[in-house]
Design an enzyme around this catalytic site. Structure first.
Site, PDB file in Angstrom:
ATOM      1  N   THR A  20       0.808  -1.238   0.000  1.00  0.00           N
ATOM      2  CA  THR A  20       0.000   0.000   0.000  1.00  0.00           C
ATOM      3  C   THR A  20       0.837   1.283   0.000  1.00  0.00           C
ATOM      4  O   THR A  20       0.287   2.361   0.236  1.00  0.00           O
ATOM      5  CB  THR A  20      -0.938   0.050   1.231  1.00  0.00           C
ATOM      6  N   TRP A  21       2.135   1.168  -0.247  1.00  0.00           N
ATOM      7  CA  TRP A  21       2.962   2.385  -0.269  1.00  0.00           C
ATOM      8  C   TRP A  21       2.427   3.308  -1.372  1.00  0.00           C
ATOM      9  O   TRP A  21       2.140   2.838  -2.473  1.00  0.00           O
ATOM     10  CB  TRP A  21       4.421   2.030  -0.516  1.00  0.00           C
ATOM     11  N   ASP A  49      -0.303  -5.230   3.467  1.00  0.00           N
ATOM     12  CA  ASP A  49       0.834  -4.607   4.152  1.00  0.00           C
ATOM     13  C   ASP A  49       0.692  -3.096   4.109  1.00  0.00           C
ATOM     14  O   ASP A  49       0.500  -2.510   3.044  1.00  0.00           O
ATOM     15  CB  ASP A  49       2.140  -4.996   3.437  1.00  0.00           C
ATOM     16  N   TYR A  54       3.120   5.423   5.469  1.00  0.00           N
ATOM     17  CA  TYR A  54       2.551   5.575   4.133  1.00  0.00           C
ATOM     18  C   TYR A  54       1.433   6.612   4.152  1.00  0.00           C
ATOM     19  O   TYR A  54       0.399   6.433   4.793  1.00  0.00           O
ATOM     20  CB  TYR A  54       2.040   4.233   3.595  1.00  0.00           C
ATOM     21  N   GLN A 162      10.706  -8.245   6.603  1.00  0.00           N
ATOM     22  CA  GLN A 162      10.274  -7.722   5.298  1.00  0.00           C
ATOM     23  C   GLN A 162      11.441  -6.965   4.681  1.00  0.00           C
ATOM     24  O   GLN A 162      11.911  -5.983   5.250  1.00  0.00           O
ATOM     25  CB  GLN A 162       9.069  -6.802   5.502  1.00  0.00           C
ATOM     26  N   TYR A 190       9.567  -7.091  -0.445  1.00  0.00           N
ATOM     27  CA  TYR A 190       8.908  -5.838  -0.852  1.00  0.00           C
ATOM     28  C   TYR A 190       9.477  -5.327  -2.168  1.00  0.00           C
ATOM     29  O   TYR A 190      10.541  -5.761  -2.600  1.00  0.00           O
ATOM     30  CB  TYR A 190       8.921  -4.799   0.260  1.00  0.00           C
TER      31      TYR A 190
HETATM   32  N1  NAP Z   1       9.438  -2.275   4.537  1.00  0.00           N
HETATM   33  C1  NAP Z   1       9.836  -1.366   3.690  1.00  0.00           C
HETATM   34  O1  NAP Z   1      10.777  -0.611   3.943  1.00  0.00           O
HETATM   35  C2  NAP Z   1       9.139  -1.269   2.363  1.00  0.00           C
HETATM   36  C3  NAP Z   1       9.719  -0.522   1.330  1.00  0.00           C
HETATM   37  C4  NAP Z   1       9.058  -0.483   0.102  1.00  0.00           C
HETATM   38  C5  NAP Z   1       7.853  -1.149  -0.064  1.00  0.00           C
HETATM   39  N2  NAP Z   1       7.289  -1.824   0.988  1.00  0.00           N
HETATM   40  C6  NAP Z   1       5.985  -2.520   0.851  1.00  0.00           C
HETATM   41  O2  NAP Z   1       6.032  -3.350  -0.305  1.00  0.00           O
HETATM   42  C7  NAP Z   1       4.989  -2.963  -1.203  1.00  0.00           C
HETATM   43  C8  NAP Z   1       5.405  -3.190  -2.634  1.00  0.00           C
HETATM   44  O3  NAP Z   1       6.533  -2.425  -2.973  1.00  0.00           O
HETATM   45  P1  NAP Z   1       6.453  -1.105  -3.904  1.00  0.00           P
HETATM   46  O4  NAP Z   1       5.127  -0.507  -3.810  1.00  0.00           O
HETATM   47  O5  NAP Z   1       7.640  -0.299  -3.532  1.00  0.00           O
HETATM   48  O6  NAP Z   1       6.750  -1.655  -5.354  1.00  0.00           O
HETATM   49  P2  NAP Z   1       6.197  -2.805  -6.303  1.00  0.00           P
HETATM   50  O7  NAP Z   1       5.103  -3.550  -5.686  1.00  0.00           O
HETATM   51  O8  NAP Z   1       7.402  -3.541  -6.790  1.00  0.00           O
HETATM   52  O9  NAP Z   1       5.651  -1.944  -7.544  1.00  0.00           O
HETATM   53  C9  NAP Z   1       4.511  -1.132  -7.467  1.00  0.00           C
HETATM   54  C10 NAP Z   1       4.363  -0.427  -8.818  1.00  0.00           C
HETATM   55  O10 NAP Z   1       4.356  -1.405  -9.853  1.00  0.00           O
HETATM   56  C11 NAP Z   1       3.137  -1.339 -10.573  1.00  0.00           C
HETATM   57  N3  NAP Z   1       2.698  -2.736 -10.783  1.00  0.00           N
HETATM   58  C12 NAP Z   1       2.229  -3.605  -9.861  1.00  0.00           C
HETATM   59  N4  NAP Z   1       1.883  -4.761 -10.445  1.00  0.00           N
HETATM   60  C13 NAP Z   1       2.140  -4.612 -11.765  1.00  0.00           C
HETATM   61  C14 NAP Z   1       1.967  -5.435 -12.883  1.00  0.00           C
HETATM   62  N5  NAP Z   1       1.445  -6.657 -12.773  1.00  0.00           N
HETATM   63  N6  NAP Z   1       2.331  -4.958 -14.114  1.00  0.00           N
HETATM   64  C15 NAP Z   1       2.837  -3.718 -14.257  1.00  0.00           C
HETATM   65  N7  NAP Z   1       3.021  -2.878 -13.218  1.00  0.00           N
HETATM   66  C16 NAP Z   1       2.666  -3.317 -11.981  1.00  0.00           C
HETATM   67  C17 NAP Z   1       2.154  -0.573  -9.731  1.00  0.00           C
HETATM   68  O11 NAP Z   1       1.272   0.138 -10.583  1.00  0.00           O
HETATM   69  P3  NAP Z   1      -0.267   0.491 -10.227  1.00  0.00           P
HETATM   70  O12 NAP Z   1      -0.307   0.839  -8.770  1.00  0.00           O
HETATM   71  O13 NAP Z   1      -0.555   1.638 -11.148  1.00  0.00           O
HETATM   72  O14 NAP Z   1      -1.117  -0.702 -10.556  1.00  0.00           O
HETATM   73  C18 NAP Z   1       3.082   0.363  -8.967  1.00  0.00           C
HETATM   74  O15 NAP Z   1       3.387   1.494  -9.750  1.00  0.00           O
HETATM   75  C19 NAP Z   1       4.745  -1.496  -0.850  1.00  0.00           C
HETATM   76  O16 NAP Z   1       3.544  -1.009  -1.401  1.00  0.00           O
HETATM   77  C20 NAP Z   1       4.808  -1.556   0.643  1.00  0.00           C
HETATM   78  O17 NAP Z   1       3.608  -2.090   1.172  1.00  0.00           O
HETATM   79  C21 NAP Z   1       7.938  -1.916   2.177  1.00  0.00           C
END
Ligand code: NAP
Length: 276
Positions: A20-21, A49, A54, A162, A190
């Protein structure tokens, strides 16, 4: 049946959850974000998550709306900022998160990254939150193998760690993933599609096309190949959500795994833990 992984206490969670970031940052997008999380839940990706960070609480409010009326079917993960992770601060932060999420308990509460507060203080607060039923389990995020050892030495338990993990970010395979496997700590990957970049990767797209799936689906299926790792992609667009769910049905054959290893090599030695 949806492939699942086991958190440290034997709670089964689907191997793909929802991140949900960047949700909750703009009110004009809230409706789409709530709908996205609900679609993911309908498809069986029932771990969500989030974090107090966020949208400075905004994402937790989006999640609260998405899970209203179906809380019992959801595994909720949230995180405390390191600067809030004192004994009293952790408990106060958790109570604020619970209010925003509109629930009486968080299933897995994580220290977002290691800061300057002594780990023993955070552990004491986490244990108190378990005793009072405000959280069911706790763990950490962005901890390398040495940090994990310090956490355990401070009396800490960890339902999960994570960390950043995807085809292009394989450093944790050197020592952290083995440490977690040996200690029964599951890993949440993540940014598993590198914030969208892997979805546009030409070579990955070519390999995925041979299977009739998208590059993102292949990237996610790859993160799940070892059994102790789950992934939490964030997606708002419905076709992205469906592609991410499809990764749970994709089994990768050894020849394809070898091709991916050639294109995205694993670590040749220890690397500092990568973080976003
Ligand atoms: N613990 C930590 O420090 C930490 C750090 C970073 C992230 N996180 C957690 O991990 C989650 C995921 O990481 P993230 O948000 O950084 O990156 P991610 O999930 O790798 O990528 C998200 C991006 O990719 C796009 N996307 C998702 N599925 C896709 C697909 N099937 N085809 C094409 N594009 C796609 C999404 O677009 P749309 O939204 O436009 O669909 C969004 O722009 C976060 O949301 C958060 O909850 C934790």
């Amino acid at each position: 049946m949806i492939p699942s992984i086991r958190l440290a206490d034997a709670t089964e969670v689907p191997a793909i959850g929802q991140g949900t970031w960047h949700m909750g940052e703009r009110s004009a997008r809230k409706h789409d974000e709530v709908s996205a999380l609900r679609l993911g839940l309908d498809l069986g990706m029932n771990l969500i998550d989030t974090a107090e960070m966020y949208g400075e609480g905004g994402a937790e409010q989006v999640v609260g709306e998405a899970i209203a009326g179906r809380r019992d079917g959801v595994v909720l993960v949230s995180k405390v900022y390191p600067h809030n992770a004192t004994r009293a601060g952790t408990i106060a932060a958790c109570e604020r998160s619970l209010r925003r999420l509109g629930t009486d308990r968080i299933d897995v509460y994580l220290l977002h990254w290691r800061g300057s507060v002594p780990l023993a203080e955070t552990v004491a607060a986490m244990e108190r939150l378990v005793e009072t039923g405000k959280i069911r389990h706790y763990g950490v995020s962005n901890f390398d193998a040495a940090d994990m050892a310090d956490w355990v030495a401070a009396g800490g338990r960890a339902a999960t760690n994570q960390v950043l993990y995807n085809l292009g970010r394989r450093g944790v395979e050197w020592d952290l993933l083995p440490w977690c496997r040996d200690h029964g700590v599951s890993v949440m990957a993540y940014s598993p599609v590198e914030q969208g970049d892997l979805a546009d990767h030409a070579a990955l797209g070519g390999l995925a096309a041979e299977l009739g799936v998208s590059a993102a689906t292949l990237a996610l299926a790859w993160t799940l190949r070892q059994g102790n790792v789950m992934a939490i992609p964030k997606a708002v667009q419905p076709d992205h959500i469906r592609q991410n769910r499809a990764a749970l049905d994709l089994v990768l054959q050894p020849a394809l795994l070898a091709a991916l290893d050639r294109r995205f090599p694993g670590p040749k030695g220890p690397e500092p833990l990568a973080m976003l």
